[in-house]
Design a protein around this motif. Sequence first.
Motif, short mmCIF file in Angstrom:
data_model
loop_
_atom_site.label_atom_id
_atom_site.label_comp_id
_atom_site.label_asym_id
_atom_site.label_seq_id
_atom_site.Cartn_x
_atom_site.Cartn_y
_atom_site.Cartn_z
N MET A 1 0.86 -1.18 0.00
CA MET A 1 0.00 0.00 0.00
C MET A 1 0.89 1.23 0.00
N LEU A 2 0.54 2.20 -0.84
CA LEU A 2 1.29 3.43 -0.98
C LEU A 2 0.41 4.59 -0.52
N THR A 3 0.95 5.44 0.34
CA THR A 3 0.18 6.55 0.90
C THR A 3 0.95 7.87 0.73
N PRO A 4 0.25 9.01 0.85
CA PRO A 4 0.94 10.29 0.70
C PRO A 4 1.80 10.68 1.90
N VAL A 5 1.59 10.03 3.04
CA VAL A 5 2.37 10.29 4.26
C VAL A 5 2.78 8.94 4.86
N PRO A 6 3.86 8.90 5.63
CA PRO A 6 4.26 7.62 6.26
C PRO A 6 3.17 7.12 7.21
N VAL A 7 2.88 5.82 7.12
CA VAL A 7 1.86 5.18 7.97
C VAL A 7 2.41 3.85 8.46
N THR A 8 2.18 3.55 9.74
CA THR A 8 2.53 2.24 10.31
C THR A 8 1.24 1.59 10.80
N PRO B 1 -8.55 -4.46 12.48
CA PRO B 1 -8.84 -3.71 11.25
C PRO B 1 -8.88 -2.20 11.43
N ALA B 2 -8.80 -1.70 12.68
CA ALA B 2 -8.80 -0.25 12.90
C ALA B 2 -7.44 0.30 12.48
N ASP B 3 -7.43 1.27 11.59
CA ASP B 3 -6.16 1.83 11.15
C ASP B 3 -6.36 3.27 10.70
N TYR B 4 -5.28 3.89 10.32
CA TYR B 4 -5.31 5.29 9.93
C TYR B 4 -4.87 5.47 8.48
N LEU B 5 -5.33 4.59 7.61
CA LEU B 5 -4.99 4.74 6.20
C LEU B 5 -5.72 5.95 5.62
#
Length: 193
Positions: free
Chosen positions: A96-103, A111-115
């Motif tokens: 998965m590629l995001t505009p900001v770093p995510v862990t 399943p709760a996340d901050y994508l």
Amino acid sequence: MQNFEDRPAPGQCGGLLLLALTAGCANQPADDPSRAAASDPQAVPAAELRLSEFFKLPVGPRGLEPTEKLRGLVGRRVRVEGYLVKEEEPFPGLVMLTPVPVTLAELADGPADYLPPATLFAHATGENANRILAYRPGPWTLTGTLELGSREEPNGRISYARLNLDGAGSIKAPDGQAPVLLEQGVASHAHHH
């Protein structure tokens, strides 16, 4: 007016069409880029697409709406830069590629996340479909064919934008380093130690 009997039989139409197509191709020079693109999709230049160009801003009363640019690039080769999501339990052949770093802490948070909404799900093909791309901080560049539409991913998340990667050469790691692809068992062992 043409008589019905003067028309070619249905079987002849396909042959006539094939002759017309091959005659057209015979007139093309051997170095014609359209012929190279048909045999090698990587020969087609990739359009630049930013993750910030996925959805219209500000968000309206109808929620997130894809931009014209995003919809216009469906089925085409695109190049996207962003950050790999750092996962505790990565899936083979999927990043998965995001505009900001995510862990993501799947083991603790489930399943709760901050994508962010503009998350691009990239799929490897061929021999790399069973390998895990080793995480490295910094901006990555991925190139492949863009798909849109809701779909459940192997990791249980629902994707809207997907990229079918061209191959190992379509992955550019941070600082120009070569990407590291790990076998699934090796990746799990390396992650937990």
